[in-house]
Design a protein around this motif. Structure first.
Motif, PDB file in Angstrom:
ATOM      1  N   UNK A  57      10.932   1.449 -35.399  1.00 21.29           N
ATOM      2  CA  UNK A  57       9.609   1.207 -35.623  1.00 21.29           C
ATOM      3  C   UNK A  57       9.447   0.009 -36.509  1.00 21.29           C
ATOM      4  N   UNK A  58      10.291  -0.935 -36.572  1.00 18.94           N
ATOM      5  CA  UNK A  58      10.014  -1.926 -37.692  1.00 18.94           C
ATOM      6  C   UNK A  58       8.838  -2.805 -37.481  1.00 18.94           C
ATOM      7  N   UNK A  59       8.350  -3.252 -38.427  1.00 15.59           N
ATOM      8  CA  UNK A  59       7.262  -4.157 -38.365  1.00 15.59           C
ATOM      9  C   UNK A  59       7.738  -5.619 -38.521  1.00 15.59           C
ATOM     10  N   UNK A  60       9.002  -5.708 -39.175  1.00 18.36           N
ATOM     11  CA  UNK A  60       9.471  -7.011 -39.058  1.00 18.36           C
ATOM     12  C   UNK A  60      11.043  -6.970 -39.462  1.00 18.36           C
ATOM     13  N   UNK A  61      11.722  -8.091 -39.057  1.00 12.99           N
ATOM     14  CA  UNK A  61      13.276  -8.143 -38.836  1.00 12.99           C
ATOM     15  C   UNK A  61      13.385  -9.389 -39.643  1.00 12.99           C
ATOM     16  N   UNK A  62      14.268  -9.115 -40.739  1.00 15.42           N
ATOM     17  CA  UNK A  62      14.623 -10.429 -41.591  1.00 15.42           C
ATOM     18  C   UNK A  62      16.062 -10.549 -41.374  1.00 15.42           C
ATOM     19  N   UNK A  63      16.549 -11.618 -41.063  1.00 13.33           N
ATOM     20  CA  UNK A  63      18.218 -11.789 -40.711  1.00 13.33           C
ATOM     21  C   UNK A  63      18.505 -13.281 -41.445  1.00 13.33           C
ATOM     22  N   UNK A  64      19.793 -13.367 -41.570  1.00 15.90           N
ATOM     23  CA  UNK A  64      20.489 -14.650 -42.006  1.00 15.90           C
ATOM     24  C   UNK A  64      20.533 -15.576 -40.826  1.00 15.90           C
ATOM     25  N   UNK A  65      20.904 -15.189 -39.682  1.00 13.65           N
ATOM     26  CA  UNK A  65      20.919 -16.004 -38.550  1.00 13.65           C
ATOM     27  C   UNK A  65      19.813 -15.663 -37.715  1.00 13.65           C
ATOM     28  N   UNK A  66      18.738 -16.852 -37.596  1.00 10.29           N
ATOM     29  CA  UNK A  66      17.770 -16.555 -36.607  1.00 10.29           C
ATOM     30  C   UNK A  66      17.878 -17.573 -35.527  1.00 10.29           C
ATOM     31  N   UNK A  67      16.730 -18.064 -35.185  1.00 11.23           N
ATOM     32  CA  UNK A  67      16.679 -19.064 -33.984  1.00 11.23           C
ATOM     33  C   UNK A  67      16.550 -20.465 -34.211  1.00 11.23           C
ATOM     34  N   UNK A  68      16.282 -21.344 -33.158  1.00 11.75           N
ATOM     35  CA  UNK A  68      15.716 -22.623 -33.219  1.00 11.75           C
ATOM     36  C   UNK A  68      16.747 -23.424 -34.075  1.00 11.75           C
ATOM     37  N   UNK A  69      18.020 -23.182 -33.736  1.00 12.31           N
ATOM     38  CA  UNK A  69      19.063 -24.206 -34.578  1.00 12.31           C
ATOM     39  C   UNK A  69      18.804 -25.470 -34.095  1.00 12.31           C
ATOM     40  N   UNK A  70      19.199 -26.558 -34.873  1.00 17.25           N
ATOM     41  CA  UNK A  70      19.177 -27.985 -34.431  1.00 17.25           C
ATOM     42  C   UNK A  70      20.384 -28.305 -33.315  1.00 17.25           C
ATOM     43  N   UNK A  71      19.953 -29.067 -32.338  1.00 14.73           N
ATOM     44  CA  UNK A  71      20.846 -29.303 -31.178  1.00 14.73           C
ATOM     45  C   UNK A  71      20.732 -28.238 -30.324  1.00 14.73           C
ATOM     46  N   UNK A  72      20.042 -27.264 -30.100  1.00 19.75           N
ATOM     47  CA  UNK A  72      20.275 -26.081 -29.225  1.00 19.75           C
ATOM     48  C   UNK A  72      19.183 -26.501 -28.009  1.00 19.75           C
ATOM     49  N   UNK A  73      19.341 -25.879 -26.985  1.00 19.66           N
ATOM     50  CA  UNK A  73      18.658 -25.914 -25.723  1.00 19.66           C
ATOM     51  C   UNK A  73      17.030 -25.350 -26.266  1.00 19.66           C
ATOM     52  N   UNK A  74      16.038 -25.963 -26.357  1.00 16.76           N
ATOM     53  CA  UNK A  74      14.677 -25.742 -26.498  1.00 16.76           C
ATOM     54  C   UNK A  74      14.034 -24.886 -25.701  1.00 16.76           C
ATOM     55  N   UNK A  75      14.658 -24.833 -24.238  1.00 17.29           N
ATOM     56  CA  UNK A  75      13.801 -24.299 -23.349  1.00 17.29           C
ATOM     57  C   UNK A  75      14.188 -22.335 -23.881  1.00 17.29           C
ATOM     58  N   UNK A  76      12.900 -21.681 -23.516  1.00 12.92           N
ATOM     59  CA  UNK A  76      12.854 -20.262 -23.646  1.00 12.92           C
ATOM     60  C   UNK A  76      13.279 -19.673 -22.387  1.00 12.92           C
ATOM     61  N   UNK A  77      14.350 -19.616 -22.087  1.00 11.35           N
ATOM     62  CA  UNK A  77      15.179 -19.124 -20.933  1.00 11.35           C
ATOM     63  C   UNK A  77      16.246 -18.285 -21.147  1.00 11.35           C
ATOM     64  N   UNK A  78      16.552 -17.349 -20.175  1.00  7.39           N
ATOM     65  CA  UNK A  78      17.960 -16.372 -20.266  1.00  7.39           C
ATOM     66  C   UNK A  78      17.842 -15.598 -21.710  1.00  7.39           C
ATOM     67  N   UNK A  79      18.980 -15.648 -22.384  1.00  8.80           N
ATOM     68  CA  UNK A  79      19.147 -14.734 -23.298  1.00  8.80           C
ATOM     69  C   UNK A  79      18.155 -15.011 -24.701  1.00  8.80           C
ATOM     70  N   UNK A  80      17.634 -16.453 -24.900  1.00 11.26           N
ATOM     71  CA  UNK A  80      16.681 -16.640 -25.671  1.00 11.26           C
ATOM     72  C   UNK A  80      15.380 -16.019 -25.175  1.00 11.26           C
ATOM     73  N   UNK A  81      15.001 -16.021 -23.863  1.00 11.32           N
ATOM     74  CA  UNK A  81      13.769 -15.497 -23.417  1.00 11.32           C
ATOM     75  C   UNK A  81      13.629 -13.805 -23.837  1.00 11.32           C
ATOM     76  N   UNK A  82      14.881 -13.236 -23.421  1.00 12.14           N
ATOM     77  CA  UNK A  82      14.864 -11.854 -23.698  1.00 12.14           C
ATOM     78  C   UNK A  82      14.512 -11.434 -24.983  1.00 12.14           C
ATOM     79  N   UNK A  83      15.206 -12.054 -25.969  1.00  8.84           N
ATOM     80  CA  UNK A  83      15.090 -11.695 -27.345  1.00  8.84           C
ATOM     81  C   UNK A  83      13.941 -12.006 -27.737  1.00  8.84           C
ATOM     82  N   UNK A  84      12.944 -13.012 -27.579  1.00 11.44           N
ATOM     83  CA  UNK A  84      11.652 -13.356 -27.802  1.00 11.44           C
ATOM     84  C   UNK A  84      10.881 -12.231 -27.222  1.00 11.44           C
ATOM     85  N   UNK A  85      11.095 -12.150 -25.935  1.00 14.30           N
ATOM     86  CA  UNK A  85      10.056 -11.011 -25.241  1.00 14.30           C
ATOM     87  C   UNK A  85      10.191  -9.496 -25.928  1.00 14.30           C
TER      88      UNK A  85
END
Length: 249
Positions: A57-85
């Motif tokens: 029941x978390x309101x927020x998740x805080x991590x060391x390794x998040x998203x949107x790294x330099x050089x990664x595919x910017x499209x919201x598809x596949x694994x990234x899409x499921x995580x964000x969903x």
């Protein structure tokens, strides 16, 4: 309970986020509900960690390794899409702090690792504070240090012999900082510890005359998120839980 904007501002200031040129954005990466009372921390914003945060029941998740790294595919598809969903459907905010959480002198991964391993900090490897130099509580053999790393981090450490019989001064930088072994050798240190190892790391350690220890990327970076979460819980009256998603690397 604290307003999300106040939580982000507090952490950004605490970790001096503006001082770092990083590989991904630090701070709020995905916006969720406007107030936070239950905070989950972890190392990496994997799907498994997101699902565990939803269960708590978390309101927020805080991590060391998040998203949107330099050089990664910017499209919201596949694994990234499921995580964000999952984050968006459950209105959970994602906060990520990379280099700022490595470098903090008290709550950072490297400072916390020093406490776990009984090292005394004497300086830094980089001007921004990423990577530390210090001494063990007592001079120690390389084999004894390998055993200490393995026992306290719960993962068998890899040891590449190269330095003197007794380790008196050493450097360390958590995660994937094996490339700094040559700098540690140039500084005349007896040993250097990081999380991962590359093929060339072995040759550098042997030829430069320094012991190298790969103690696990995940294993060496659990301490920072956990310490930061505890600090936030104590100072902002939040409910906090650190969730460790097993990772052998």
């Amino acid at each position: 309970m604290v307003a999300l904007r106040d939580l982000v501002s507090h952490i950004d200031t605490l970790l001096n986020v503006g001082a770092f040129a990083d590989y991904s954005p630090n701070g709020l990466q995905v916006q969720g509900r406007p107030h936070v009372s239950r905070l989950v921390t972890g190392v990496t914003a994997s799907r498994a960690l997101i699902e565990a945060a939803i269960e708590r029941g978390a309101d927020a998740l805080l991590v060391h390794h998040g998203y949107f790294w330099k050089g990664e595919d910017a499209r919201i598809v596949g694994m990234k899409r499921e995580r964000l969903r999952l984050l968006l459907e459950h209105d959970i905010s994602l906060l990520a702090y990379h280099l700022p959480l490595d470098a903090h002198p008290e709550l950072g991964n490297n400072a916390q690792l020093a406490g776990l391993l009984d090292f005394q900090v004497q300086g830094t490897l980089r001007p921004d504070g990423v990577g530390l130099i210090g001494v063990p509580d007592v001079p120690v053999s390389a084999e004894a240090l390998r055993e200490r790393l393995s026992r306290r981090l719960g993962r068998e450490a890899l040891w590449i012999p190269g330095g003197p019989e007794v380790i008196r001064r050493l450097g360390w930088c958590t995660g994937g900082a094996q490339g700094m072994v040559e700098k540690a050798a140039d500084l005349g240190l007896d040993a250097y510890i990081s999380g991962e190892v590359s093929e060339q790391t072995v040759h550098v350690a042997r030829e430069a005359g320094i012991h190298y220890f790969a103690a696990g990327h995940h294993a060496t970076e659990r301490c920072g998120p956990k310490a930061l979460g505890r600090h936030l819980a104590a100072t902002l009256a939040l409910s906090h839980e650190f969730i460790d998603i097993e990772n052998p690397i």
